[in-house]
Design a protein around this motif. Structure first.
Motif, mmCIF file in Angstrom:
data_model
loop_
_atom_site.group_PDB
_atom_site.id
_atom_site.type_symbol
_atom_site.label_atom_id
_atom_site.label_comp_id
_atom_site.label_asym_id
_atom_site.label_seq_id
_atom_site.Cartn_x
_atom_site.Cartn_y
_atom_site.Cartn_z
ATOM 1 N N LEU A 1 38.496 35.471 36.381
ATOM 2 C CA LEU A 1 38.751 35.617 37.816
ATOM 3 C C LEU A 1 39.946 34.801 38.307
ATOM 4 C CD1 LEU A 1 35.028 35.464 39.012
ATOM 5 C CD2 LEU A 1 36.500 37.485 39.076
ATOM 6 N N ARG A 2 40.407 33.828 37.523
ATOM 7 C CA ARG A 2 41.471 32.940 38.012
ATOM 8 C C ARG A 2 42.438 32.498 36.912
ATOM 9 N NH1 ARG A 2 42.449 27.337 38.207
ATOM 10 N NH2 ARG A 2 40.589 27.002 36.941
ATOM 11 N N ARG A 3 41.889 31.825 35.882
ATOM 12 C CA ARG A 3 42.755 31.078 34.960
ATOM 13 C C ARG A 3 43.758 31.937 34.211
ATOM 14 N NH1 ARG A 3 41.451 27.709 30.753
ATOM 15 N NH2 ARG A 3 39.645 28.991 30.218
ATOM 16 N N ASN A 4 43.343 33.134 33.778
ATOM 17 C CA ASN A 4 44.264 33.964 32.991
ATOM 18 C C ASN A 4 45.502 34.351 33.801
ATOM 19 O OD1 ASN A 4 42.609 33.868 30.757
ATOM 20 N ND2 ASN A 4 41.533 35.751 31.281
ATOM 21 N N ALA A 5 45.283 34.776 35.027
ATOM 22 C CA ALA A 5 46.420 35.182 35.860
ATOM 23 C C ALA A 5 47.333 33.989 36.129
ATOM 24 C CB ALA A 5 45.937 35.794 37.171
ATOM 25 N N VAL A 6 46.723 32.836 36.407
ATOM 26 C CA VAL A 6 47.509 31.621 36.673
ATOM 27 C C VAL A 6 48.361 31.272 35.451
ATOM 28 C CG1 VAL A 6 47.312 29.118 37.018
ATOM 29 C CG2 VAL A 6 45.985 30.692 38.450
ATOM 30 N N ARG A 7 47.762 31.352 34.268
ATOM 31 C CA ARG A 7 48.467 31.006 33.033
ATOM 32 C C ARG A 7 49.574 32.023 32.722
ATOM 33 N NH1 ARG A 7 44.656 32.252 29.585
ATOM 34 N NH2 ARG A 7 45.656 34.050 28.648
ATOM 35 N N ILE A 8 49.223 33.293 32.746
ATOM 36 C CA ILE A 8 50.161 34.334 32.307
ATOM 37 C C ILE A 8 51.323 34.492 33.288
ATOM 38 C CG2 ILE A 8 50.373 36.840 31.903
ATOM 39 C CD1 ILE A 8 47.444 36.631 30.727
ATOM 40 N N PHE A 9 51.034 34.441 34.601
ATOM 41 C CA PHE A 9 52.090 34.668 35.592
ATOM 42 C C PHE A 9 52.614 33.370 36.221
ATOM 43 C CE2 PHE A 9 49.484 38.669 35.787
ATOM 44 C CZ PHE A 9 50.421 39.490 35.168
ATOM 45 N N SER A 10 52.207 32.223 35.669
ATOM 46 C CA SER A 10 52.673 30.906 36.162
ATOM 47 C C SER A 10 52.520 30.779 37.675
ATOM 48 C CB SER A 10 54.157 30.673 35.796
ATOM 49 O OG SER A 10 54.378 30.928 34.454
ATOM 50 N N LEU A 11 51.300 30.850 38.155
ATOM 51 C CA LEU A 11 51.067 30.857 39.597
ATOM 52 C C LEU A 11 50.846 29.465 40.177
ATOM 53 C CD1 LEU A 11 48.685 33.968 39.870
ATOM 54 C CD2 LEU A 11 51.170 33.901 39.723
ATOM 55 N N GLU B 1 33.624 31.064 31.716
ATOM 56 C CA GLU B 1 34.213 32.348 31.309
ATOM 57 C C GLU B 1 34.555 33.205 32.516
ATOM 58 O OE1 GLU B 1 30.817 32.377 29.179
ATOM 59 O OE2 GLU B 1 31.695 32.792 27.199
ATOM 60 N N ARG B 2 33.697 33.146 33.534
ATOM 61 C CA ARG B 2 34.000 33.910 34.752
ATOM 62 C C ARG B 2 35.272 33.383 35.391
ATOM 63 N NH1 ARG B 2 29.434 33.082 38.292
ATOM 64 N NH2 ARG B 2 28.383 31.924 36.662
ATOM 65 N N ASP B 3 35.411 32.064 35.420
ATOM 66 C CA ASP B 3 36.617 31.460 36.000
ATOM 67 C C ASP B 3 37.862 31.860 35.196
ATOM 68 O OD1 ASP B 3 38.027 29.659 37.782
ATOM 69 O OD2 ASP B 3 38.166 28.288 36.069
ATOM 70 N N THR B 4 37.686 31.997 33.890
ATOM 71 C CA THR B 4 38.805 32.405 33.034
ATOM 72 C C THR B 4 39.301 33.792 33.445
ATOM 73 O OG1 THR B 4 37.962 31.066 31.226
ATOM 74 C CG2 THR B 4 39.439 32.858 30.613
ATOM 75 N N ILE C 1 41.309 39.024 29.569
ATOM 76 C CA ILE C 1 40.872 39.955 30.614
ATOM 77 C C ILE C 1 41.222 39.344 31.973
ATOM 78 C CG2 ILE C 1 38.919 41.199 31.626
ATOM 79 C CD1 ILE C 1 37.464 40.831 28.904
ATOM 80 N N LEU C 2 41.967 40.092 32.797
ATOM 81 C CA LEU C 2 42.373 39.600 34.118
ATOM 82 C C LEU C 2 41.696 40.432 35.191
ATOM 83 C CD1 LEU C 2 44.884 39.129 32.080
ATOM 84 C CD2 LEU C 2 46.203 38.763 34.152
ATOM 85 N N PHE C 3 41.194 39.747 36.195
ATOM 86 C CA PHE C 3 40.556 40.428 37.319
ATOM 87 C C PHE C 3 41.611 40.997 38.272
ATOM 88 C CE2 PHE C 3 39.772 39.670 41.859
ATOM 89 C CZ PHE C 3 38.820 40.646 42.100
ATOM 90 N N GLY C 4 41.329 42.183 38.816
ATOM 91 C CA GLY C 4 42.203 42.762 39.840
ATOM 92 C C GLY C 4 41.473 43.826 40.628
ATOM 93 N N THR C 5 41.998 44.163 41.815
ATOM 94 C CA THR C 5 41.349 45.189 42.645
ATOM 95 C C THR C 5 42.224 46.414 42.872
ATOM 96 O OG1 THR C 5 42.180 44.286 44.733
ATOM 97 C CG2 THR C 5 40.042 43.437 43.937
ATOM 98 N N ASP C 6 43.557 46.295 42.643
ATOM 99 C CA ASP C 6 44.474 47.401 42.929
ATOM 100 C C ASP C 6 44.476 47.734 44.422
ATOM 101 O OD1 ASP C 6 46.424 49.119 41.967
ATOM 102 O OD2 ASP C 6 45.032 50.721 41.431
ATOM 103 N N SER C 7 44.234 46.723 45.268
ATOM 104 C CA SER C 7 44.268 46.957 46.717
ATOM 105 C C SER C 7 45.689 47.249 47.160
ATOM 106 C CB SER C 7 43.783 45.711 47.471
ATOM 107 O OG SER C 7 42.427 45.457 47.216
ATOM 108 N N GLY C 8 45.834 48.118 48.146
ATOM 109 C CA GLY C 8 47.151 48.368 48.748
ATOM 110 C C GLY C 8 47.218 47.675 50.094
ATOM 111 N N THR C 9 48.118 48.131 50.963
ATOM 112 C CA THR C 9 48.227 47.497 52.283
ATOM 113 C C THR C 9 47.976 48.486 53.415
ATOM 114 O OG1 THR C 9 50.609 47.858 52.177
ATOM 115 C CG2 THR C 9 49.816 45.670 51.606
ATOM 116 N N THR C 10 47.520 49.690 53.060
ATOM 117 C CA THR C 10 47.172 50.626 54.131
ATOM 118 C C THR C 10 45.670 50.544 54.360
ATOM 119 O OG1 THR C 10 47.258 52.377 52.460
ATOM 120 C CG2 THR C 10 49.156 52.137 53.867
#
Ligand SMILES: [Zn+2]
Length: 306
Positions: free
Chosen positions: A290-300, A285-288, A252-261
């Motif tokens: 809110l942060r770790r999954n995206a870092v791992r999957i997208f190599s951030l 688990e919250r860190d997983t 599960i990856l956290f996201g907001t779908d924010s735009g730039t307008t």
């Protein structure tokens, strides 16, 4: 704007957008038709339901602007979902924002040049691909997509897919069912697939797909107002609980779908973080999510991964 490696407690937004006048203009200059609301935005310099100002910045300025906006929102890193394929504006943005803001490219996986384009875009610094079957009208189970997926597997390229309902003007729900991904996710276990917005109204189908295929994850991004149209009557807490039960926190990856307008969607970040606390998830688990999954999957956090 060198990005530091993230640490526990940081928040990474795995699904944001970038809208800018120069990005739209590039499309027009290359002879590509813009959907009506975007064409209008070029003239009025305003976009969205509330007619918010459309940034008119060069890609490098946009990167600095975006980084500042993330600073203000307390977001460590973010991943932008491209909406136009083969964009020089986006490539310049990706270079300028390196280390702090990342992007997934987008393309038509049924096109004959999709594999070549993917290779070029990944070499240019994109961290994966965002596919929009509902808006662009293709099935990922179409055999024409195979060369693209073979290349994606070779490059270990993660893929975020928007299934389900959409505010896009070209949406066609015949392409909205995540079940269509089943044979692809099965045949390409090397590819991590992220289904955006918990499936945006196709939550049951998304969970069933995730049952079949370990390489299927979800992102929590957006208002999740698809819940209003879902007969289960789930609350956001219950959606997270079902997803946790079925997929576990690693998918599960956290996201907001924010735009730039409109302003960065801090209220969504707050709502989701509070919800994770309220359902009793521990810090790890919250860190997983809110942060770790995206870092791992997208190599951030490159330096750590190498
Ligand atoms: Zn989005």
């Amino acid at each position: 704007m060198a990005g530091r490696s993230t640490v526990p407690g940081d928040v990474v937004d795995a699904h944001v957008h970038l809208f800018a006048r120069g990005l739209f203009l590039e499309q027009v200059e290359r002879g590509r038709a813009l959907p009506e609301p975007l064409a209008r935005a070029l003239e009025t310099r305003r976009l969205g339901r509330r007619g918010e100002p459309l940034p008119d910045l060069a890609p490098e300025e946009m990167a600095a602007w975006y980084a500042h906006r993330l600073d203000e929102a307390g977001i460590a890193k973010a991943v932008v979902m491209s909406v136009f394929e083969d964009s020089e504006y986006m490539r310049r943005f990706v270079r300028a924002a390196a280390g702090r803001i990342f992007a997934l490219t987008t393309l038509d996986p049924t096109a004959s040049g999709a594999a070549v384009l993917l290779e070029r875009e990944m070499a240019a610094g994109f961290r994966g691909v965002k596919l929009l079957p509902v808006n662009r009208h293709f099935y990922l189970s179409d055999p024409a997509c195979r060369p693209f997926f073979e290349k994606a597997a070779e490059l270990a390229c993660p893929i975020t897919v928007h299934y389900g309902v959409t505010i896009g003007p070209t949406g066609d729900l015949r392409y909205a069912d995540p079940t269509d991904l089943s044979p692809v996710a099965r045949d390409f276990p090397e590819i991590t697939f992220v289904i955006a917005h918990f499936g945006a109204g196709y939550f049951s189908e998304t969970l069933r797909l995730a049952y079949q295929c370990d390489n299927v994850c979800v992102d929590s991004s957006g208002t999740n107002n698809w819940m209003d149209y879902d007969p289960h009557g789930f609350t956001l807490a219950q959606v997270f609980e079902r997803a946790l039960l079925a997929l576990g926190p690693e998918r599960i990856l956290f996201g907001t779908d924010s735009g730039t307008t409109a302003p960065y969607r801090s209220w969504i970040a707050y709502q989701q973080r509070r919800t994770l606390e309220e359902i009793g998830l521990g810090e790890r688990e919250r860190d997983t999510i809110l942060r770790r999954n995206a870092v791992r999957i997208f190599s951030l956090d490159e330096e750590e991964l190498r």
